[in-house]
Design an enzyme around this catalytic site. Structure first.
Site, PDB file in Angstrom:
ATOM      1  N   ASP A 236     -19.223  11.094  15.883  1.00 41.36           N
ATOM      2  CA  ASP A 236     -19.106  12.027  14.762  1.00 41.36           C
ATOM      3  C   ASP A 236     -18.305  13.226  15.230  1.00 41.36           C
ATOM      4  O   ASP A 236     -17.979  13.351  16.426  1.00 41.36           O
ATOM      5  CB  ASP A 236     -20.488  12.451  14.259  1.00 41.36           C
ATOM      6  CG  ASP A 236     -20.484  12.764  12.753  1.00 41.36           C
ATOM      7  OD1 ASP A 236     -19.413  13.119  12.224  1.00 41.36           O
ATOM      8  OD2 ASP A 236     -21.547  12.671  12.121  1.00 41.36           O
ATOM      9  N   LYS A 270     -21.125   2.825   7.772  1.00 43.76           N
ATOM     10  CA  LYS A 270     -22.152   2.754   6.734  1.00 43.76           C
ATOM     11  C   LYS A 270     -21.972   3.897   5.757  1.00 43.76           C
ATOM     12  O   LYS A 270     -22.133   5.063   6.101  1.00 43.76           O
ATOM     13  CB  LYS A 270     -23.542   2.806   7.388  1.00 43.76           C
ATOM     14  CG  LYS A 270     -24.708   2.754   6.423  1.00 43.76           C
ATOM     15  CD  LYS A 270     -26.024   2.660   7.169  1.00 43.76           C
ATOM     16  CE  LYS A 270     -26.190   3.777   8.175  1.00 43.76           C
ATOM     17  NZ  LYS A 270     -26.190   5.119   7.548  1.00 43.76           N
ATOM     18  N   HIS A 274     -16.085   4.956   1.336  1.00 44.79           N
ATOM     19  CA  HIS A 274     -15.910   5.378  -0.061  1.00 44.79           C
ATOM     20  C   HIS A 274     -15.570   6.869  -0.183  1.00 44.79           C
ATOM     21  O   HIS A 274     -15.203   7.332  -1.248  1.00 44.79           O
ATOM     22  CB  HIS A 274     -17.121   5.007  -0.917  1.00 44.79           C
ATOM     23  CG  HIS A 274     -18.382   5.748  -0.598  1.00 44.79           C
ATOM     24  ND1 HIS A 274     -19.546   5.548  -1.298  1.00 44.79           N
ATOM     25  CD2 HIS A 274     -18.690   6.671   0.340  1.00 44.79           C
ATOM     26  CE1 HIS A 274     -20.503   6.318  -0.827  1.00 44.79           C
ATOM     27  NE2 HIS A 274     -20.006   7.006   0.163  1.00 44.79           N
TER      28      HIS A 274
END
Length: 368
Positions: A236, A270, A274
């Site tokens: 991340d 995951k 989108h």
């Protein structure tokens, strides 16, 4: 005028019955935001939690007492509960008294605070974020955004900051905190269910990188616990990784998935793609492909994301609402199977498989 094609379109005049039904439908569409707002009100008052604490059944009078609300508000609370029960938020329990007795549905169970059961997540942060003025303002100004040659998503265009990013944290720390909590719930809910339903997918994996997990590494820690033999890494942004305390179980790496991804047998995305346009998704997936070995050596990318499917019944409307939400918030989008196939091919993958539908989402295995 000579040579001009004549229109053969015939306007069909609705029947009287159709017009009356259309008026009622227009009322419903115009006022359906009140369902969202009454749900927000109910959660702010603590109604789902109160019903749970009262043993799962409560009348409006019970709720007035339990929540210390003014008795004069009882007739108004009855009207609010009637709407929410009709909308499926609460259930009406069979009772012989004149006073309706309400119970929880699976939906309102998600909004109960303080349940200690494993896997339970209170979804209130998602509800409060989605019904916040920062979200509603975008919908109110959507026509204006369409008329302008704006290069950014409506959220950035209206607020001058990006959702989930440091610019928003600096502008409005409280909203940023709430929206990040909403993102954690959105992304990490049902991990325990997924590990039961998709256990076979994880069997035999030696190493896995979870990209852009958002939050405290909930999913990665659950996978590491369920499969102790697996080396699990979380990638991340550095500012997000710094917030996660070292646990000795998961390896946390600060970086940028647009630049490189820590090598692993499997890379997992995951509820990530989108958020991004197709071009950005191809870049991310191309880096995933570089990070994994060949298919013969077990290399694959696991993707959990929404799959638009008109055959999914009422779930399809939810998927389309999430699509417009992504358009407003992050300039991303939801995709159908053809859309997913196209970005997999453009990123250089040779094959893919939709393993299973999972609520409004689907789980893909994508092979180099």
């Amino acid at each position: 005028m000579a040579g001009q094609a004549q229109s053969t379109t015939t306007v069909v005049i609705p029947t009287d019955e159709e017009l009356l039904r259309a008026q009622a439908d227009l009322w419903r569409h115009s006022l359906c935001y009140l369902t969202s707002m009454t749900l927000k009100c109910a959660v702010e008052l603590g109604i789902p939690t109160a019903i749970h604490q009262l043993g799962g059944r409560a009348s409006s009078q019970d709720l007035i007492t339990a929540l210390s609300l003014p008795v004069a508000k009882l007739p108004f609370l009855r009207r609010l509960m009637r709407l929410l029960a009709t909308s499926g938020v609460f259930a009406v329990c069979a009772d012989s008294t004149a006073e309706a007795i309400y119970g929880l549905t699976p939906l309102s169970y998600l909004l109960v605070d303080g349940i200690a059961a494993d896997g339970h997540m209170n979804h209130a942060p998602f509800l409060f974020t989605a019904t916040s003025t920062r979200y509603i303002d975008l919908a109110m100004g959507l026509a204006d955004w369409f008329k302008k040659d704006a290069k950014t998503a409506p959220f950035d265009h209206v607020h001058g900051a990006s959702l989930f990013e440091e610019s928003m944290e600096q502008m409005d720390p409280e909203f940023h905190r709430m929206s990040m909590e909403a993102l954690i719930v959105h992304d990490n809910f049902a991990v325990d269910i997924a590990l039961r339903e998709f256990r076979d997918i994880f069997q035999g994996i030696a190493s896995l990188t979870d990209c852009c997990c958002h939050g405290d590494g909930t999913t990665a820690k659950a996978i590491a616990k369920a499969f102790p033999h697996m080396k699990v890494t979380v990638l991340d942004l550095p500012q997000e990784i710094r917030k996660i305390p070292a646990d000795g179980v998961v390896n946390y790496v600060g970086g940028d998935m647009f630049k490189s991804i820590p090598p692993a047998q499997v890379v997992m995305l995951k509820m990530v793609l989108h958020h991004w346009c197709d071009e950005d998704c191809v870049k991310i997936l191309a880096n995933c492909r570089k990070a994994i070995p060949s298919r013969e050596n077990g290399g694959k990318v696991l993707i959990g994301d929404i799959v638009l499917d008109p055959a999914s019944g009422t779930m399809y409307e939810t998927q389309l609402l999430m699509d417009v939400a992504m358009m407003l918030m992050k300039a991303g989008r939801q995709r159908d199977l053809d859309d997913w196939r196209d970005i997999f091919i453009k990123a250089g993958f040779s094959d893919y498989k939709l393993v299973k539908k999972f609520g409004a989402r689907g789980v893909f295995e994508v092979y180099p």
